[in-house]
Design a protein around this motif. Structure first.
Motif, PDB file in Angstrom:
ATOM      1  N   GLN A  72       0.819  -1.206   0.000  1.00  0.00           N
ATOM      2  CA  GLN A  72       0.000   0.000   0.000  1.00  0.00           C
ATOM      3  C   GLN A  72       0.855   1.260   0.000  1.00  0.00           C
ATOM      4  OE1 GLN A  72      -2.644  -0.268   3.320  1.00  0.00           O
ATOM      5  NE2 GLN A  72      -3.772  -2.008   2.484  1.00  0.00           N
ATOM      6  N   ALA A  73       2.057   1.183   0.540  1.00  0.00           N
ATOM      7  CA  ALA A  73       2.920   2.359   0.623  1.00  0.00           C
ATOM      8  C   ALA A  73       3.498   2.739  -0.738  1.00  0.00           C
ATOM      9  CB  ALA A  73       4.050   2.104   1.616  1.00  0.00           C
ATOM     10  N   GLN A  74       3.593   1.794  -1.647  1.00  0.00           N
ATOM     11  CA  GLN A  74       4.145   2.094  -2.967  1.00  0.00           C
ATOM     12  C   GLN A  74       3.103   2.814  -3.802  1.00  0.00           C
ATOM     13  OE1 GLN A  74       5.375  -1.647  -4.529  1.00  0.00           O
ATOM     14  NE2 GLN A  74       7.104  -1.839  -3.145  1.00  0.00           N
ATOM     15  N   THR A  75       3.558   3.830  -4.506  1.00  0.00           N
ATOM     16  CA  THR A  75       2.642   4.562  -5.372  1.00  0.00           C
ATOM     17  C   THR A  75       2.477   3.799  -6.687  1.00  0.00           C
ATOM     18  OG1 THR A  75       4.454   5.854  -6.262  1.00  0.00           O
ATOM     19  CG2 THR A  75       3.253   6.798  -4.394  1.00  0.00           C
ATOM     20  N   PRO A  76       1.310   3.845  -7.264  1.00  0.00           N
ATOM     21  CA  PRO A  76       1.109   3.144  -8.530  1.00  0.00           C
ATOM     22  C   PRO A  76       1.900   3.822  -9.647  1.00  0.00           C
ATOM     23  CG  PRO A  76      -0.823   4.424  -7.968  1.00  0.00           C
ATOM     24  CD  PRO A  76       0.111   4.505  -6.793  1.00  0.00           C
ATOM     25  N   PHE A  77       2.284   3.039 -10.657  1.00  0.00           N
ATOM     26  CA  PHE A  77       3.036   3.554 -11.801  1.00  0.00           C
ATOM     27  C   PHE A  77       2.140   4.468 -12.621  1.00  0.00           C
ATOM     28  CE2 PHE A  77       4.126   3.200 -16.303  1.00  0.00           C
ATOM     29  CZ  PHE A  77       5.390   3.754 -16.259  1.00  0.00           C
ATOM     30  N   THR A  78       2.621   5.670 -12.866  1.00  0.00           N
ATOM     31  CA  THR A  78       1.895   6.590 -13.736  1.00  0.00           C
ATOM     32  C   THR A  78       2.829   7.018 -14.855  1.00  0.00           C
ATOM     33  OG1 THR A  78       2.530   8.435 -12.324  1.00  0.00           O
ATOM     34  CG2 THR A  78       0.360   7.506 -11.942  1.00  0.00           C
ATOM     35  N   PRO A  79       2.451   6.787 -16.098  1.00  0.00           N
ATOM     36  CA  PRO A  79       3.324   7.173 -17.215  1.00  0.00           C
ATOM     37  C   PRO A  79       3.459   8.690 -17.300  1.00  0.00           C
ATOM     38  CG  PRO A  79       1.205   6.368 -18.014  1.00  0.00           C
ATOM     39  CD  PRO A  79       1.213   6.183 -16.533  1.00  0.00           C
ATOM     40  N   THR A  80       4.654   9.135 -17.698  1.00  0.00           N
ATOM     41  CA  THR A  80       4.897  10.567 -17.806  1.00  0.00           C
ATOM     42  C   THR A  80       4.982  11.038 -19.254  1.00  0.00           C
ATOM     43  OG1 THR A  80       7.272  10.189 -17.654  1.00  0.00           O
ATOM     44  CG2 THR A  80       6.106  10.670 -15.597  1.00  0.00           C
ATOM     45  N   ALA A  81       5.009  10.104 -20.199  1.00  0.00           N
ATOM     46  CA  ALA A  81       5.102  10.491 -21.612  1.00  0.00           C
ATOM     47  C   ALA A  81       3.741  10.954 -22.127  1.00  0.00           C
ATOM     48  CB  ALA A  81       5.586   9.322 -22.454  1.00  0.00           C
ATOM     49  N   ALA A  82       3.785  11.967 -22.966  1.00  0.00           N
ATOM     50  CA  ALA A  82       2.558  12.459 -23.588  1.00  0.00           C
ATOM     51  C   ALA A  82       2.735  12.385 -25.097  1.00  0.00           C
ATOM     52  CB  ALA A  82       2.283  13.898 -23.167  1.00  0.00           C
ATOM     53  N   PHE A  83       1.728  11.937 -25.781  1.00  0.00           N
ATOM     54  CA  PHE A  83       1.785  11.796 -27.228  1.00  0.00           C
ATOM     55  C   PHE A  83       0.798  12.753 -27.875  1.00  0.00           C
ATOM     56  CE2 PHE A  83       3.242   7.798 -25.518  1.00  0.00           C
ATOM     57  CZ  PHE A  83       4.373   7.565 -26.272  1.00  0.00           C
ATOM     58  N   THR A  84       1.227  13.316 -28.996  1.00  0.00           N
ATOM     59  CA  THR A  84       0.384  14.217 -29.763  1.00  0.00           C
ATOM     60  C   THR A  84       0.297  13.700 -31.187  1.00  0.00           C
ATOM     61  OG1 THR A  84       1.143  16.079 -28.440  1.00  0.00           O
ATOM     62  CG2 THR A  84       0.104  16.602 -30.527  1.00  0.00           C
ATOM     63  N   SER A  85      -0.892  13.674 -31.733  1.00  0.00           N
ATOM     64  CA  SER A  85      -1.070  13.269 -33.125  1.00  0.00           C
ATOM     65  C   SER A  85      -0.960  14.498 -34.014  1.00  0.00           C
ATOM     66  CB  SER A  85      -2.443  12.623 -33.322  1.00  0.00           C
ATOM     67  OG  SER A  85      -2.533  11.448 -32.574  1.00  0.00           O
ATOM     68  N   LEU A  86      -0.278  14.336 -35.123  1.00  0.00           N
ATOM     69  CA  LEU A  86      -0.150  15.406 -36.110  1.00  0.00           C
ATOM     70  C   LEU A  86      -0.805  14.943 -37.400  1.00  0.00           C
ATOM     71  CD1 LEU A  86       3.597  16.305 -35.482  1.00  0.00           C
ATOM     72  CD2 LEU A  86       1.591  17.544 -34.659  1.00  0.00           C
ATOM     73  N   THR A  87      -1.525  15.851 -38.050  1.00  0.00           N
ATOM     74  CA  THR A  87      -2.221  15.523 -39.285  1.00  0.00           C
ATOM     75  C   THR A  87      -2.003  16.637 -40.300  1.00  0.00           C
ATOM     76  OG1 THR A  87      -4.286  16.628 -38.679  1.00  0.00           O
ATOM     77  CG2 THR A  87      -4.039  14.344 -37.945  1.00  0.00           C
ATOM     78  N   THR A  88      -2.653  16.501 -41.440  1.00  0.00           N
ATOM     79  CA  THR A  88      -2.600  17.565 -42.445  1.00  0.00           C
ATOM     80  C   THR A  88      -3.208  18.856 -41.909  1.00  0.00           C
ATOM     81  OG1 THR A  88      -4.632  16.699 -43.422  1.00  0.00           O
ATOM     82  CG2 THR A  88      -2.564  16.021 -44.438  1.00  0.00           C
ATOM     83  N   ASN A  89      -4.114  18.754 -40.946  1.00  0.00           N
ATOM     84  CA  ASN A  89      -4.679  19.961 -40.320  1.00  0.00           C
ATOM     85  C   ASN A  89      -3.618  20.751 -39.557  1.00  0.00           C
ATOM     86  OD1 ASN A  89      -7.220  19.292 -41.282  1.00  0.00           O
ATOM     87  ND2 ASN A  89      -7.810  18.236 -39.407  1.00  0.00           N
ATOM     88  N   ASP A  90      -2.552  20.051 -39.121  1.00  0.00           N
ATOM     89  CA  ASP A  90      -1.449  20.708 -38.409  1.00  0.00           C
ATOM     90  C   ASP A  90      -0.352  21.175 -39.359  1.00  0.00           C
ATOM     91  OD1 ASP A  90      -2.435  20.193 -35.677  1.00  0.00           O
ATOM     92  OD2 ASP A  90      -2.118  18.093 -36.229  1.00  0.00           O
ATOM     93  N   GLY A  91      -0.473  20.831 -40.648  1.00  0.00           N
ATOM     94  CA  GLY A  91       0.512  21.276 -41.619  1.00  0.00           C
ATOM     95  C   GLY A  91       1.269  20.184 -42.339  1.00  0.00           C
ATOM     96  N   LEU A  92       1.028  18.910 -41.995  1.00  0.00           N
ATOM     97  CA  LEU A  92       1.703  17.829 -42.713  1.00  0.00           C
ATOM     98  C   LEU A  92       1.307  17.843 -44.188  1.00  0.00           C
ATOM     99  CD1 LEU A  92       1.416  14.697 -40.370  1.00  0.00           C
ATOM    100  CD2 LEU A  92       3.489  15.888 -41.038  1.00  0.00           C
ATOM    101  N   SER A  93       2.252  17.492 -45.056  1.00  0.00           N
ATOM    102  CA  SER A  93       1.936  17.430 -46.481  1.00  0.00           C
ATOM    103  C   SER A  93       1.073  16.209 -46.800  1.00  0.00           C
ATOM    104  CB  SER A  93       3.215  17.406 -47.316  1.00  0.00           C
ATOM    105  OG  SER A  93       4.022  16.302 -46.957  1.00  0.00           O
ATOM    106  N   SER A  94       1.086  15.207 -45.933  1.00  0.00           N
ATOM    107  CA  SER A  94       0.250  14.012 -46.088  1.00  0.00           C
ATOM    108  C   SER A  94       0.142  13.324 -44.732  1.00  0.00           C
ATOM    109  CB  SER A  94       0.869  13.058 -47.107  1.00  0.00           C
ATOM    110  OG  SER A  94       0.210  11.815 -47.095  1.00  0.00           O
ATOM    111  N   ASN A  95      -0.961  12.632 -44.499  1.00  0.00           N
ATOM    112  CA  ASN A  95      -1.101  11.858 -43.274  1.00  0.00           C
ATOM    113  C   ASN A  95      -0.347  10.532 -43.344  1.00  0.00           C
ATOM    114  OD1 ASN A  95      -2.678  13.664 -41.781  1.00  0.00           O
ATOM    115  ND2 ASN A  95      -4.547  12.961 -42.764  1.00  0.00           N
ATOM    116  N   CYS A  96       0.184  10.202 -44.497  1.00  0.00           N
ATOM    117  CA  CYS A  96       0.930   8.959 -44.699  1.00  0.00           C
ATOM    118  C   CYS A  96       2.418   9.241 -44.519  1.00  0.00           C
ATOM    119  CB  CYS A  96       0.641   8.392 -46.087  1.00  0.00           C
ATOM    120  SG  CYS A  96       1.504   6.858 -46.404  1.00  0.00           S
ATOM    121  N   ILE A  97       2.934   8.995 -43.311  1.00  0.00           N
ATOM    122  CA  ILE A  97       4.354   9.195 -43.016  1.00  0.00           C
ATOM    123  C   ILE A  97       5.045   7.847 -43.141  1.00  0.00           C
ATOM    124  CG2 ILE A  97       6.048   9.850 -41.262  1.00  0.00           C
ATOM    125  CD1 ILE A  97       3.923  11.754 -40.137  1.00  0.00           C
ATOM    126  N   ARG A  98       6.069   7.799 -43.991  1.00  0.00           N
ATOM    127  CA  ARG A  98       6.747   6.538 -44.256  1.00  0.00           C
ATOM    128  C   ARG A  98       8.175   6.510 -43.715  1.00  0.00           C
ATOM    129  NH1 ARG A  98       5.399   5.275 -50.389  1.00  0.00           N
ATOM    130  NH2 ARG A  98       4.518   3.280 -49.789  1.00  0.00           N
TER     131      ARG A  98
END
Length: 139
Positions: A24-50
């Protein structure tokens, strides 16, 4: 015999109690990474990144089905006008990005913002239209 059972039960109960407190004394694991999706609405020339590469300055270079884009963590810049070369892979070598496509090998000059096709041929055949699926530069 009865005393041994009582002592064993008490010891086992005490161990279980201590383990419960520790768990009970141990704190549960909480992820610290945050992910953001980028699309053509954000300025990509295509949503297909290869292809993805990161340069020494921290820029993320993306090879899409419509060209090369650069991401600085906030904004996307389309580095090439919409081109239909089908980028499959990229590798950064200093101020150059080697670009493998469905139609041969290209090199993008970061400083000059220019893309040119490399003429590949042997004595017997023209290799400009070959599909380049992967490449690595020799460092």
């Amino acid at each position: 015999m009865r005393n041994t059972r009582i002592i064993s039960t008490l010891i086992l109960s005490w161990i279980t109690y201590c383990l419960g407190i520790t768990a009970q004394a141990q704190t549960p694991f909480t992820p610290t990474a945050a992910f953001t999706s980028l699309t053509t609405n954000d300025g990509l020339s295509s949503n297909c990144i290869r292809a993805l590469q990161q340069d020494s300055k921290g820029f993320i270079w993306m090879g899409t089905s419509n060209g090369i884009d650069r991401y600085d963590g906030h904004n996307i810049m389309q580095m090439t006008k919409k081109i239909d070369i089908g980028i499959n892979c990229m590798d950064i070598d200093g101020d150059s990005i080697w670009v493998g496509t469905n139609n041969g090998l290209y090199i993008y000059n970061i400083k000059n913002d220019s893309l040119r096709m490399l003429n590949l041929h042997t004595a017997n055949e023209n290799l400009n239209s070959i599909n380049i699926a992967d490449l690595k530069t020799d460092k």
